[in-house]
Write an enzyme that holds these catalytic residues in place. Structure first.
Site, PDB file in Angstrom:
ATOM      1  N   SER A  21       0.911  -1.167   0.113  1.00 41.19           N
ATOM      2  CA  SER A  21       0.128  -0.224   0.232  1.00 41.19           C
ATOM      3  C   SER A  21       0.871   1.070   0.232  1.00 41.19           C
ATOM      4  CB  SER A  21      -0.893   0.231   1.299  1.00 41.19           C
ATOM      5  OG  SER A  21      -1.137  -1.120   1.762  1.00 41.19           O
ATOM      6  N   GLU A  24      -5.931  -1.540  -8.292  1.00 46.07           N
ATOM      7  CA  GLU A  24      -4.969  -0.413  -8.829  1.00 46.07           C
ATOM      8  C   GLU A  24      -3.595  -0.912  -9.469  1.00 46.07           C
ATOM      9  OE1 GLU A  24      -5.795   3.614  -6.257  1.00 46.07           O
ATOM     10  OE2 GLU A  24      -5.010   1.950  -5.040  1.00 46.07           O
TER      11      GLU A  24
HETATM   12  P1  NAI Z   1      -0.966  -9.498   7.669  1.00 44.77           P
HETATM   13  O1  NAI Z   1      -0.317  -9.337   8.583  1.00 44.77           O
HETATM   14  O2  NAI Z   1      -2.614  -9.842   7.841  1.00 44.77           O
HETATM   15  O3  NAI Z   1      -0.485 -10.502   6.555  1.00 44.77           O
HETATM   16  C1  NAI Z   1       0.948 -10.611   6.352  1.00 44.77           C
HETATM   17  C2  NAI Z   1       1.067 -12.142   6.173  1.00 44.77           C
HETATM   18  O4  NAI Z   1       2.561 -12.087   5.573  1.00 44.77           O
HETATM   19  C3  NAI Z   1       1.290 -12.548   7.616  1.00 44.77           C
HETATM   20  O5  NAI Z   1       0.382 -13.975   7.722  1.00 44.77           O
HETATM   21  C4  NAI Z   1       2.734 -13.274   7.623  1.00 44.77           C
HETATM   22  O6  NAI Z   1       2.944 -14.469   8.481  1.00 44.77           O
HETATM   23  C5  NAI Z   1       3.242 -13.435   6.151  1.00 44.77           C
HETATM   24  N1  NAI Z   1       4.718 -13.137   5.956  1.00 44.77           N
HETATM   25  C6  NAI Z   1       5.516 -12.363   6.709  1.00 44.77           C
HETATM   26  N2  NAI Z   1       6.764 -12.555   5.897  1.00 44.77           N
HETATM   27  C7  NAI Z   1       6.546 -13.489   4.994  1.00 44.77           C
HETATM   28  C8  NAI Z   1       7.510 -14.116   4.218  1.00 44.77           C
HETATM   29  N3  NAI Z   1       8.716 -13.768   4.075  1.00 44.77           N
HETATM   30  N4  NAI Z   1       7.011 -15.218   3.573  1.00 44.77           N
HETATM   31  C9  NAI Z   1       5.790 -15.390   3.518  1.00 44.77           C
HETATM   32  N5  NAI Z   1       4.915 -14.859   4.237  1.00 44.77           N
HETATM   33  C10 NAI Z   1       5.400 -13.943   5.052  1.00 44.77           C
HETATM   34  O7  NAI Z   1      -1.002  -8.256   6.405  1.00 44.77           O
HETATM   35  P2  NAI Z   1      -2.158  -7.873   5.523  1.00 44.77           P
HETATM   36  O8  NAI Z   1      -3.105  -6.741   6.045  1.00 44.77           O
HETATM   37  O9  NAI Z   1      -2.712  -8.943   4.662  1.00 44.77           O
HETATM   38  O10 NAI Z   1      -1.374  -7.054   4.184  1.00 44.77           O
HETATM   39  C11 NAI Z   1      -0.362  -7.428   3.193  1.00 44.77           C
HETATM   40  C12 NAI Z   1       0.202  -6.615   2.332  1.00 44.77           C
HETATM   41  O11 NAI Z   1      -1.126  -6.006   1.884  1.00 44.77           O
HETATM   42  C13 NAI Z   1       0.746  -5.446   2.936  1.00 44.77           C
HETATM   43  O12 NAI Z   1       1.867  -4.961   2.025  1.00 44.77           O
HETATM   44  C14 NAI Z   1      -0.232  -4.226   3.001  1.00 44.77           C
HETATM   45  O13 NAI Z   1       0.181  -3.021   3.077  1.00 44.77           O
HETATM   46  C15 NAI Z   1      -0.975  -4.618   1.743  1.00 44.77           C
HETATM   47  N6  NAI Z   1      -2.492  -4.211   1.849  1.00 44.77           N
HETATM   48  C16 NAI Z   1      -3.321  -4.405   2.968  1.00 44.77           C
HETATM   49  C17 NAI Z   1      -4.380  -3.991   2.976  1.00 44.77           C
HETATM   50  C18 NAI Z   1      -5.418  -4.237   4.242  1.00 44.77           C
HETATM   51  O14 NAI Z   1      -6.642  -3.580   4.101  1.00 44.77           O
HETATM   52  N7  NAI Z   1      -5.141  -4.902   5.116  1.00 44.77           N
HETATM   53  C19 NAI Z   1      -5.192  -3.259   1.716  1.00 44.77           C
HETATM   54  C20 NAI Z   1      -4.320  -3.347   0.768  1.00 44.77           C
HETATM   55  C21 NAI Z   1      -3.174  -3.766   0.726  1.00 44.77           C
END
Ligand code: NAI
Length: 631
Positions: free
Chosen positions: A115, A148
């Protein structure tokens, strides 16, 4: 069918994997440990069951689940891969490390769902940098069909095309963000607006009032503070900080910090700005009388940001609005709203907030592109203008707009002007005119008969002829099968006040003054004394007898005015009504009018007009008019 890897099985990764599988792709979902993957699979099952129950799946949840495989390492994947979508934690170091490995291991496009981290920061040092692209999904991806697409400096056209095509295969709408700017398009605009409402709240404006404006006037699906609770106040705070670290320049909001310190971070813990009985319940936001808050004060900064984005060729007008509509669930795009509220007003409000309007907004102002009210703003709108004697008729968007236009005579009506009312109403007799607004140019709404003209009458015939034209105008108002809405901003006197009784909805600015002033010149108010009594009862009689002026609140008190808004809000509510009328059933509206008009068209009017004609031949009437004209 494509082979897709989704890395990161958190909130977004699980959702993206689900959408890919639903749309027939084979998905490898990767996370660092099996526990997280197991939990994620449970969530996906739950979400598929729920979509299945709503009839939104073509395949059964079981079949879809079968196309998702989980792995704790990409090393275990032997198949050819078409696209990798990364959704791991929002940490630049983690993403950079991961992309190094992906670049070595796969020759597919490599997309990041980041993001806030610049695409180039991830891609710069990699051999396959032309295959790297941003694909920003919205939460939850299963419900919000928007991506996007953000190419970096090195991204190839082929990669862009593949990313767009893949997104479409997921049933997603796409916005091509042509330059990688912090917040991309949708969140960049959102955050400007969020910044404004947070500042308003910090300055003491009640958050429920702000949210009430959002829900009931801007017609957004959620109030802003309700939305913050839904996103998570901690998440919002982090996003703001990350974008600020890239020079975005939003305030550090005390109100967010305080919530975080007290652990009240939103819906997920049962309390944020609102309290939630159970998780994911809606906040209770009561509809309030919120005309004290100008909705343009809330959204103008977003419109300004959008103008910057458009002027810099980053996204198109249509894309900006699609982003808000699909990504945020807005009923109308932000720029459609800008056109509705008026580009001139957006410029004014920004200046009043000490914000320099974007050069695009200034240019639009210079070119007279005001929006719906003259047919061209960010968009082109249906528009036609005809000058009639004493008034102007405009066909705007879904309605007609009639303006009493004799400001030099306080919008009093001579015989021709009375006739023009009838002509204008017949011009509005088009199927897609849903309502007709009436307003006045200058300081008055309408001050009734032109006394100078009446004073020149030589005999009873002239008086009879004049009043038969007045009667015609009144009757054509009473007969109209369109919703008639008066926008009173200034004086409504005599026939101008009487007319209000023939409208279906009367809105007045707080500074307006309304009076059945006829008695002051020895005449009578023919509508107030007939239909007026039928509609409002004895309450109106006092005003018809004494001719005393009423302020807007007083007029509301007797039911002559329906809604009183602060000065400067008339144009806002005008647009809001034209928006809300858009979806109403035309036939139902017509039927309502047909019934209501039976009451309005009573024969009593003829009786009172005859009385008026008699009075008009008397010396006392002439004397009253003479005194009036001398004043
Ligand atoms: P989250 O914290 O819910 O999930 C992240 C996951 O990535 C965790 O399950 C973690 O164990 C895993 N992880 C971390 N390092 C890793 C690696 N090296 N290899 C494999 N898995 C790994 O985070 P979320 O909210 O799903 O966000 C993920 C991405 O999406 C971020 O870049 C965030 O900025 C982006 N994003 C989030 C939104 C939201 O509303 N939560 C909306 C749009 C984009």
């Amino acid at each position: 069918m494509k082979n897709v890897i989704v890395i990161g099985a958190g909130t977004m990764g699980a959702g993206i994997a689900t959408v890919c599988a639903i749309n027939g792709h084979k998905v490898f979902l990767i996370d660092i440990n099996q526990d997280i993957l197991n939990k994620s699979i449970e969530r996906i099952k739950w979400s598929l069951e729920s979509l299945h129950r709503k009839g939104r799946l073509k395949l059964s949840p079981d079949i879809i689940m079968n196309s998702i495989k989980t792995e704790t390492s990409i090393e275990n994947i032997q198949e050819h891969i078409d696209i990798v979508i990364e959704a791991v934690v929002e940490k630049s170091s983690v993403k950079k490390e991961l992309f190094k490995i992906l670049d070595e291991r796969f020759d597919s496009i490599l997309a990041t769902n980041t993001s806030s981290i610049p695409i180039d920061e991830i891609a710069r040092d990699l051999k396959g940098r032309k295959r790297i692209i941003g694909m920003h999904f919205f939460n939850p991806p299963t419900l919000i069909n928007l991506v996007e697409i953000i190419p970096g400096e090195y991204t190839s056209t082929e990669t862009i095309e593949k990313a767009m095509e893949f997104s479409r295969s997921l049933g997603m709408e796409t916005i091509l963000v042509k330059r990688d700017i912090p917040g991309f398009v949708v969140n960049r605009i959102n955050l400007r607006i969020f910044d404004t409402v947070l500042t308003m709240a910090e300055n003491g404006v009640d958050i429920e009032d702000i949210d009430s404006v959002a829900r009931y006037r801007l017609m957004l699906p959620m109030g802003f503070f309700e939305l913050f609770d839904f996103i998570g106040i901690d998440v919002l705070y982090n996003v703001i900080n990350e974008l600020n670290s890239r020079g975005f320049g939003i305030g550090d909001h005390r109100i967010l910090r305080e919530k975080i310190e007290r652990g009240k971070i939103g819906m997920k813990v049962g309390e944020g700005f609102y309290r939630y009985g159970k998780s994911y319940a809606r906040a209770v936001i009561r509809k309030r009388d919120v005309y004290g808050i100008d909705p343009l004060r809330i959204i103008s900064v977003g419109i300004n940001e959008a103008s910057w984005i458009i002027r810099n060729g980053i996204a198109s007008v249509e894309d900006v609005d699609r982003g808000q509509r699909i990504g945020m669930g807005y009923a109308a795009g932000l720029l459609e709203m800008a056109d509705g509220y008026g580009i001139d007003n957006v410029n004014l409000i920004l200046k009043s907030m000490n914000i320099k309007p974007d050069p695009l907004l200034e240019k639009m102002l210079d070119e007279g592109r005001f929006g719906i009210k003259n047919g061209y703003g960010f968009y082109r709108w249906p528009y036609r203008k005809v000058d009639l004697q004493g008034l102007t008729y405009e066909r705007r968007w879904n309605h007609a707009f009639i303006t009493f236009n004799r400001p030099e005579r306080m919008n009093s009506l001579d015989l021709k002007a009375w006739d023009s009312i009838k002509i204008a109403l017949s011009m509005a007799d088009e199927d897609d005119v849903r309502c007709i607004f009436f307003s006045g140019k200058g300081r008055a709404f309408c001050t009734g008969d032109d006394i100078k003209e009446m004073y020149s009458w030589k005999n009873r015939e002239e008086s009879m002829s004049f009043f038969s034209h007045v009667e015609d105008a009144f009757r054509s108002l009473a007969k109209s099968d369109k919703i008639l809405i008066a926008l009173v901003d200034g004086y409504a006197y005599g026939g101008g006040a009487e007319m209000l009784l023939l409208f279906d909805y009367v809105i007045s600015s707080s500074a307006s003054e309304i009076s059945f002033s006829e008695v002051k010149i020895g005449a009578i108010p023919p509508v107030a004394t007939t239909l007026g009594i039928d509609m409002l009862g004895r309450k109106i009689l006092r005003y018809a007898i004494f001719g005393d002026p009423m302020n807007a609140e007083e007029a509301r008190g007797i039911g002559l005015v329906d809604t009183v808004v602060p000065e400067g809000q008339i144009e806002r509510i005008y647009y809001e009504i034209s928006r809300s009328i858009e979806d109403l059933d035309k036939n139902a509206l017509k039927s309502i009018k047909k019934i209501v008009n039976v009451k309005k068209l009573s024969d009593d009017l003829r009786y009172s007009l005859n009385e008026l004609i008699d009075l008009s031949t008397r010396e006392s009437f002439k004397e009253g008019m003479r005194k009036f004209l001398e004043r």
